[in-house]
Design an enzyme around this catalytic site. Sequence first.
Site, mmCIF file in Angstrom:
data_model
loop_
_atom_site.group_PDB
_atom_site.id
_atom_site.type_symbol
_atom_site.label_atom_id
_atom_site.label_comp_id
_atom_site.label_asym_id
_atom_site.label_seq_id
_atom_site.Cartn_x
_atom_site.Cartn_y
_atom_site.Cartn_z
ATOM 1 N N TRP A 15 20.718 30.401 58.353
ATOM 2 C CA TRP A 15 21.996 30.471 59.062
ATOM 3 C C TRP A 15 22.790 29.167 58.924
ATOM 4 C CZ3 TRP A 15 17.548 32.762 60.808
ATOM 5 C CH2 TRP A 15 17.616 34.103 61.220
ATOM 6 N N HIS A 74 8.995 36.363 70.216
ATOM 7 C CA HIS A 74 8.693 37.793 70.147
ATOM 8 C C HIS A 74 7.553 38.189 71.068
ATOM 9 C CE1 HIS A 74 10.939 39.053 66.258
ATOM 10 N NE2 HIS A 74 11.551 38.043 66.852
ATOM 11 N N HIS A 98 18.669 31.083 66.173
ATOM 12 C CA HIS A 98 18.927 31.487 64.789
ATOM 13 C C HIS A 98 19.421 30.332 63.936
ATOM 14 C CE1 HIS A 98 19.252 36.148 65.250
ATOM 15 N NE2 HIS A 98 18.024 35.677 65.396
ATOM 16 N N ARG A 134 9.507 31.663 66.642
ATOM 17 C CA ARG A 134 9.659 33.121 66.537
ATOM 18 C C ARG A 134 8.440 33.843 67.104
ATOM 19 N NH1 ARG A 134 8.805 36.505 61.633
ATOM 20 N NH2 ARG A 134 9.640 38.567 62.125
#
Length: 373
Positions: free
Chosen positions: A275, A123, A259, A119
Amino acid sequence: PGPSVAILAQALFLSSCLIVEDMFSRAFHRGLAARCLARSGSSLASAPVRSWQKASAAVLASTAATGAYLATQKSLAPAQCEAAVSWDAVKAEVVKILEDDKYQDSSYAGATPGPLFLRLAWHSAGTFCKATGTGGSNGATMRFEPEISWGANAGLKLAQDMLEPVKKKFPQVSYSDLWIFAACVAIEEMGGNKVPFTPGRVDKSSGKECPLWDGPTAKDGKLPGADAGSPDKTAAHLRYIFNRMGFDDREIVALSGAHGLGACHTDRSGFWGPWTRAPTTVSNEYYRELLENTWTIKTTHKGKPWTGPMQYEDPSGELMMLPSDYVLIQDKQFRKYVEIYAKDDAVFQKDFAAVVGKLFAGGCPGAKRGWFS
């Protein structure tokens, strides 16, 4: 310093050639005059000899100057040019962090920092704009305000802090390269295919160089949001954000497979839960859950009314999907790729590694293969 030394050495050599050429030219013409005047006993007859001597002296002086400069530059060359970084050694340090049993996650058991590292890199790189060439993983500007305080980056200071000991051990590795490399290592450690990695990113020095959250090519922000209010608007939002970075529908769906790793946290995004039931393994399970499970809007959480943002949950209440996940099976163009990946893990693994590599390379035109290794 390598290229500048070579350029200066060439310049000094060419200067020597010009000096010699000039000396030879003068010597030749003075020689003609000398031969004409020799009959009269003129002392000019010795001029060619003196010119040759000057030319020889010029060559020797220039050569000596070049050698001295090169020797000086070698002694002043920074450590990273003298000794290349061993990326295997960097990888070993990252793996130690990934395997640390002390790491815990409030949303699921058996957690590792792998999803968090992914992540962080995602990002960092996801700010890239293909049209303007701005943003991207080059610079590691998320170290600074205002980027570190963007809502989408909540919790990523923890990932940065966890990698800080590696940075201290290998100071010649930029933060930009370290974040991306750590994510590549994490993906492999979690069972994914090897992601292409090319070092050479250069850190920026202040928050003044952070990408703007909004602008002409980022009207909806730099990073994808979870819900734009309706399926049509959410699908349009995803395309707007990802098309800006240069991704098509298939690549959008492949990137969404990230995800399948990690979980959401109420103290970060406001959403809650993993998830899939394999949140530390790269697989096509995310797509299988989307198609094969039953998803309804979440109304309760652990026996109490759900007060967070709208999200979906499965019948057990243990798994979740964001509106931006669920729209992948609501939108016809997105859905066909979800179905491809749900049926074939090998196809997903191949596409995922390739598209993540493309994401990580965005905004890094100066990265050169073999810069350190």
